[in-house]
Design a protein around this motif. Sequence first.
Motif, mmCIF file in Angstrom:
data_model
loop_
_atom_site.group_PDB
_atom_site.id
_atom_site.type_symbol
_atom_site.label_atom_id
_atom_site.label_comp_id
_atom_site.label_asym_id
_atom_site.label_seq_id
_atom_site.Cartn_x
_atom_site.Cartn_y
_atom_site.Cartn_z
ATOM 1 N N GLU A 46 0.825 -1.210 0.000
ATOM 2 C CA GLU A 46 0.000 0.000 0.000
ATOM 3 C C GLU A 46 0.857 1.258 0.000
ATOM 4 O O GLU A 46 0.498 2.259 -0.618
ATOM 5 N N THR A 47 1.997 1.219 0.692
ATOM 6 C CA THR A 47 2.881 2.384 0.709
ATOM 7 C C THR A 47 3.430 2.661 -0.691
ATOM 8 O O THR A 47 3.459 3.804 -1.158
ATOM 9 N N ARG A 48 3.885 1.621 -1.354
ATOM 10 C CA ARG A 48 4.384 1.796 -2.723
ATOM 11 C C ARG A 48 3.293 2.354 -3.632
ATOM 12 O O ARG A 48 3.544 3.235 -4.463
ATOM 13 N N LYS A 49 2.066 1.851 -3.472
ATOM 14 C CA LYS A 49 0.969 2.298 -4.328
ATOM 15 C C LYS A 49 0.608 3.750 -4.058
ATOM 16 O O LYS A 49 0.495 4.564 -4.981
ATOM 17 N N ILE A 50 0.431 4.098 -2.784
ATOM 18 C CA ILE A 50 0.031 5.457 -2.408
ATOM 19 C C ILE A 50 1.071 6.484 -2.845
ATOM 20 O O ILE A 50 0.734 7.579 -3.299
ATOM 21 N N CYS A 51 2.341 6.120 -2.706
ATOM 22 C CA CYS A 51 3.425 7.063 -2.998
ATOM 23 C C CYS A 51 3.987 6.924 -4.405
ATOM 24 O O CYS A 51 5.012 7.531 -4.726
ATOM 25 N N SER A 52 3.318 6.115 -5.251
ATOM 26 C CA SER A 52 3.743 5.924 -6.646
ATOM 27 C C SER A 52 5.196 5.469 -6.740
ATOM 28 O O SER A 52 5.975 5.942 -7.576
#
Length: 215
Positions: free
Chosen positions: A85-91
């Motif tokens: 989720e962190t990778r996704k949220i922060c692109s």
Amino acid sequence: MKIDFFIGAIVGILFWRPQTYQAASGAGQPGMDELKEGTRAVLSGEREVAENKIFAHPLPFNVIPHIDKFQENGYTKEEMKVTWETRKICSLPDDFPLSCTAVRIPTYRAHSESIVIETELPVDVDAARQALEEAPGVKLVDDTANDKYPMPLTATGQEDVEVGRLRKSLVFGDYGLEFFVSGDQLLRGAALNAVLVAEAMIENESIVAKGIVNA
């Protein structure tokens, strides 16, 4: 994670290592009830060790480094969710170096994180502190001289996420920052976020707000 993203936009992040300390409410009302009843049973002398049905082990007077099921790589599903989720949220790219350890702690509400980041550019701790103080949804609590820092006790019931203990990393030197955050996940992590997202979508016309029609 919004705090990490805000800092990353300023100095760039090369490495990210959050340790999460999650309250009993992460397992819903049954988790909170088990913590409350287990604590009462131990303090009253009824039991030496609390019973556990919701959590893998008794939570009162204990911490449990186990949230959700263990995966083949040795991490739990919750730890992998934080990573994904962190990778996704922060692109961030799928191979961005980020890992997490998730621990259940005997508090009712508000999750916390101890965060270490390595940055592309040198970090000015005072500038980072000022940036966070001005960031929306963030409450800077960083006055160690007077024992003021983020805690679940003070974050509970607040819409803003507390952030503090900002310091230059001993590992990464000028290119690293360490800090601690606490936030009421039942508000900022759930209900309030849903409202804020809906308001933003209405503002940018992604969705159209409908008026209430009286019968």
